[in-house]
Design an enzyme around this catalytic site. Structure first.
Site, PDB file in Angstrom:
ATOM      1  N   GLU A  57       0.826  -1.207   0.000  1.00 26.62           N
ATOM      2  CA  GLU A  57       0.000   0.000   0.000  1.00 26.62           C
ATOM      3  C   GLU A  57       0.859   1.255   0.000  1.00 26.62           C
ATOM      4  O   GLU A  57       2.009   1.256   0.445  1.00 26.62           O
ATOM      5  CB  GLU A  57      -0.983  -0.019   1.172  1.00 26.62           C
ATOM      6  CG  GLU A  57      -0.332  -0.069   2.539  1.00 26.62           C
ATOM      7  CD  GLU A  57      -1.373  -0.131   3.659  1.00 26.62           C
ATOM      8  OE1 GLU A  57      -2.053  -1.162   3.779  1.00 26.62           O
ATOM      9  OE2 GLU A  57      -1.488   0.848   4.405  1.00 26.62           O
ATOM     10  N   CYS A  72       3.621   8.512   0.531  1.00 21.69           N
ATOM     11  CA  CYS A  72       4.230   7.637   1.528  1.00 21.69           C
ATOM     12  C   CYS A  72       4.333   6.256   0.892  1.00 21.69           C
ATOM     13  O   CYS A  72       3.321   5.659   0.533  1.00 21.69           O
ATOM     14  CB  CYS A  72       3.333   7.607   2.769  1.00 21.69           C
ATOM     15  SG  CYS A  72       3.882   6.433   4.010  1.00 21.69           S
ATOM     16  N   CYS A  92       6.906  -6.874   6.955  1.00 22.42           N
ATOM     17  CA  CYS A  92       8.033  -6.348   7.725  1.00 22.42           C
ATOM     18  C   CYS A  92       8.403  -7.392   8.772  1.00 22.42           C
ATOM     19  O   CYS A  92       7.544  -8.145   9.232  1.00 22.42           O
ATOM     20  CB  CYS A  92       7.612  -5.050   8.421  1.00 22.42           C
ATOM     21  SG  CYS A  92       8.954  -4.219   9.318  1.00 22.42           S
ATOM     22  N   CYS A 150       7.327  -4.460  15.571  1.00 20.19           N
ATOM     23  CA  CYS A 150       6.833  -3.415  16.493  1.00 20.19           C
ATOM     24  C   CYS A 150       5.410  -3.774  16.917  1.00 20.19           C
ATOM     25  O   CYS A 150       4.571  -4.136  16.095  1.00 20.19           O
ATOM     26  CB  CYS A 150       6.873  -2.039  15.823  1.00 20.19           C
ATOM     27  SG  CYS A 150       8.547  -1.530  15.403  1.00 20.19           S
ATOM     28  N   CYS A 161       2.109  -2.124  15.344  1.00 19.79           N
ATOM     29  CA  CYS A 161       2.098  -1.912  13.896  1.00 19.79           C
ATOM     30  C   CYS A 161       1.459  -3.081  13.146  1.00 19.79           C
ATOM     31  O   CYS A 161       1.799  -4.238  13.381  1.00 19.79           O
ATOM     32  CB  CYS A 161       3.533  -1.697  13.412  1.00 19.79           C
ATOM     33  SG  CYS A 161       3.642  -1.406  11.645  1.00 19.79           S
ATOM     34  N   CYS A 181      -0.884   2.141   9.278  1.00 24.44           N
ATOM     35  CA  CYS A 181       0.152   1.598   8.423  1.00 24.44           C
ATOM     36  C   CYS A 181       0.016   0.079   8.261  1.00 24.44           C
ATOM     37  O   CYS A 181       0.123  -0.670   9.218  1.00 24.44           O
ATOM     38  CB  CYS A 181       1.459   1.941   9.146  1.00 24.44           C
ATOM     39  SG  CYS A 181       2.936   1.551   8.300  1.00 24.44           S
TER      40      CYS A 181
END
Ligand code: SAH
Length: 352
Positions: A95, A108, A115, A119, A122, A336
């Site tokens: 995205e 962005c 990932c 975290c 997230c 995100c």
């Protein structure tokens, strides 16, 4: 058959070399080809009408022209922010977000599909890392969006899904291509790279001779609290991270941004504001406060407006420059990585 090369990831010099050694075309063709790839942002070799048919055939045989497929776009009725969902050639999805500001349009971008940093707050990391993005796939997020909106993109933030320092070489290649004067010629100063704090990556970036803005995802002023939110804090203690940031400022002259997502009851009281002030007092940068965007998989809660303002006031009173991040596209929200995640869940494509 040898694998086809990804032609949109080549620098102009590499393209010149390919033209000379592989393709046997005249040197000036390299500039024409580069222009099609990075200024006209072609989706297909057949668009390249000033290149001969036989040349285009050779290109098709030997190279892939990486393009992204627009799967979905959500447009905010409040401020026009657009969230794009793009498909990659291997079925992965990523995205990107387009935001309109007074000073220009900002995109962005994601640097990885998924990932592996973990975290806690997230959404991008919930299913781990699928793979690194190619330089061409980072570029294409911007190219497709610029074509879709019909408006020039002037600013880039590498703050979407993924950890840019975990895909370092492709990141640098992407930056060299997007800032090239023969391409979109975006100013280095208008590019921000955000990292969770990978010390060797920060130090390496400091030595690239680039004038980028570095954003550090701090989120806590001490290692103990930081470890609760960010597993990477177990690898690189804050003292080392802050030293690396200082080195970045000294080598580049670029002031930093310290991102601090406020999570109710975890990192948002005034003792933490005080510790944060002490930690970055002598650093060259400002704090960007982000009320955490809750994700359904975790029970983190956003700090209340009063707590956010008290935190900001404390920093301000003690000489730290601070802004509260304006929430763009509130109505098409989702933190995100959430758009990608909900798409993958609905398609049943989530890989364990
Ligand atoms: N991996 C990079 C860039 C991607 S995330 C990094 O860690 O900096 C961009 C920023 O958004 C980071 O500061 C990240 O910690 C923050 N972020 C991610 N999910 C969030 C959420 N749900 N609420 C608030 N901030 C979030």
């Amino acid at each position: 058959m040898t694998e086809k090369k990804d032609i949109r990831s080549f620098t102009i010099d590499e393209l010149k070399e390919e033209i000379k050694t592989e393709l046997g075309e005249k040197p000036f063709r390299a500039a024409q080809l580069y222009q099609w790839l990075h200024e006209k942002m072609a989706d297909d070799f057949d668009e390249m009408t000033n290149l001969s048919l036989s040349f285009r055939e050779k290109l098709k045989e030997r190279y892939v022209l990486t393009t992204l497929k627009k799967l979905d776009v959500k447009i905010s009725s409040i401020d026009g922010t657009r969230k794009y969902l793009f498909g990659l050639s291997d079925g992965n999805v990523i995205e990107s977000v387009w935001m309109k500001y007074k000073y220009g349009n900002s995109v962005c971008i994601s640097s990885q599909a998924g990932c592996r940093m973990g975290c806690r707050f997230c959404a991008s990391t919930l299913d781990g890392l699928a793979r690194n993005l190619l330089a061409s796939e980072m570029l294409e997020q911007i190219y497709q969006i610029q074509k879709d909106t019909g408006e020039r993109v002037s600013n880039i933030v590498v703050m979407g899904s993924g950890e840019p320092m975990d895909n370092y070489d492709n990141l640098i290649r992407f930056i060299r291509l997007i800032t090239s004067k023969e391409g979109l010629n975006i100013s280095q100063r208008n590019i921000t790279v955000s990292t969770c704090g990978i010390v060797p990556g920060i130090k390496k970036l400091a030595n690239e001779g680039l004038a980028l803005t570095l954003a550090l995802s701090l989120h806590a002023p001490d290692d103990e609290t930081r470890k609760k939110l960010m597993p990477i804090a177990n690898v690189y203690p804050l003292s080392q991270v802050i030293d690396a940031c200082h080195e970045y400022f000294q080598k580049t002259g670029r002031r930093l941004t310290f991102e601090y997502s406020l999570v109710k009851g975890v990192n948002d009281n005034l003792n933490e504001a005080k510790a944060l002030t002490e930690l970055i007092r002598d650093q060259h940068g400002h704090v960007n406060l982000i009320p955490v965007n809750p994700i359904k998989e975790r029970d983190y809660v956003q700090s209340g407006k009063k707590a956010v303002e008290a935190f900001r006031d404390y920093l301000e009173k003690h000489g730290i420059q601070v802004t509260i991040r304006r929430e763009m596209g509130r109505d098409i929200n989702g933190a995100c990585g959430q758009l990608r995640k909900s798409y993958m869940e609905s398609e049943g494509e989530v890989k364990a």
